[in-house]
Design a protein around this motif. Sequence first.
Motif, short mmCIF file in Angstrom:
data_model
loop_
_atom_site.label_atom_id
_atom_site.label_comp_id
_atom_site.label_asym_id
_atom_site.label_seq_id
_atom_site.Cartn_x
_atom_site.Cartn_y
_atom_site.Cartn_z
N SER A 24 0.85 -1.19 0.00
CA SER A 24 0.00 0.00 0.00
C SER A 24 0.89 1.24 0.00
O SER A 24 2.02 1.22 0.48
CB SER A 24 -0.92 0.01 1.22
OG SER A 24 -0.17 0.02 2.40
N ALA A 25 0.36 2.32 -0.54
CA ALA A 25 1.08 3.59 -0.59
C ALA A 25 0.06 4.72 -0.51
O ALA A 25 -1.12 4.53 -0.83
CB ALA A 25 1.88 3.70 -1.88
N PHE A 41 5.24 5.17 1.95
CA PHE A 41 5.12 3.72 2.12
C PHE A 41 5.14 3.40 3.61
O PHE A 41 5.94 3.97 4.35
CB PHE A 41 6.27 2.98 1.41
CG PHE A 41 6.25 3.13 -0.07
CD1 PHE A 41 5.39 2.37 -0.85
CD2 PHE A 41 7.08 4.05 -0.71
CE1 PHE A 41 5.37 2.50 -2.23
CE2 PHE A 41 7.06 4.19 -2.09
CZ PHE A 41 6.20 3.42 -2.84
N PRO A 42 4.30 2.48 4.05
CA PRO A 42 4.28 2.12 5.48
C PRO A 42 5.53 1.33 5.87
O PRO A 42 6.25 0.81 5.00
CB PRO A 42 3.02 1.25 5.60
CG PRO A 42 2.82 0.68 4.24
CD PRO A 42 3.33 1.72 3.27
N ALA A 43 5.77 1.23 7.16
CA ALA A 43 6.96 0.56 7.68
C ALA A 43 7.11 -0.86 7.16
O ALA A 43 8.22 -1.30 6.84
CB ALA A 43 6.93 0.58 9.21
N GLU A 51 8.72 3.91 8.14
CA GLU A 51 8.00 4.54 7.04
C GLU A 51 8.99 5.25 6.12
O GLU A 51 9.99 5.78 6.56
CB GLU A 51 6.99 5.55 7.58
CG GLU A 51 5.84 4.91 8.30
CD GLU A 51 4.82 5.94 8.79
OE1 GLU A 51 4.92 7.13 8.42
OE2 GLU A 51 3.93 5.53 9.52
N VAL A 52 8.68 5.24 4.83
CA VAL A 52 9.54 5.86 3.83
C VAL A 52 8.70 6.78 2.96
O VAL A 52 7.60 6.41 2.54
CB VAL A 52 10.22 4.79 2.94
CG1 VAL A 52 10.99 5.43 1.81
CG2 VAL A 52 11.12 3.90 3.76
#
Length: 137
Positions: A24-25, A41-43, A51-52
Amino acid sequence: MDIIVEQFAQARLITAEDREVPVSATLRYLVGDPLAVFVDFPAEAALHGEEVTWTFARSLLDQGLRAPAGEGDVQIWPYGRTRTVLEFHSPHGMAVLQFPASALRRFLVRTYEVVPCGHEDLAGVVERGLSTLFGGV
C-alpha cells in the motif's frame, strides 16, 4: 492552511525473484510545495522497518505516465496499457513498483485541479528553499 491532495494506492513490489508483493502507498500533494509529489510507504513495506517517503517532481510523474522519464533516483515508465512502473534508487538498494496507471492519472488530475500546470507559486518555493538552506523557519 496548506491544501493537501491525498490518495491511497495499491502497488506491486517486484522482488529480485520476480515475485509481485502487494504494497500500500499514499500519494500526496501539497500546495505549499507545488512542484513535488510524495509517495509514502508504510513501515512494513520498507527495508529497515520504518516509514519511507519518496519526493519527486510532479512533472516527472506526468511525463512517466506517457513515456519513460527520469535519469536519477526516480524513474517512471508505462508498463502496458494499465500499469506504470516507479523505480526508486537509494544508497540502500533499489525498489521497483507497479502502480495502476489509472490511480496515478486520477491523482495527477486532482493535483492539477488544485494548482494547474504553469500556475505554481515559484517565488514562494524559492523563498522557502532559501530560508531552509540558510537556517530560517
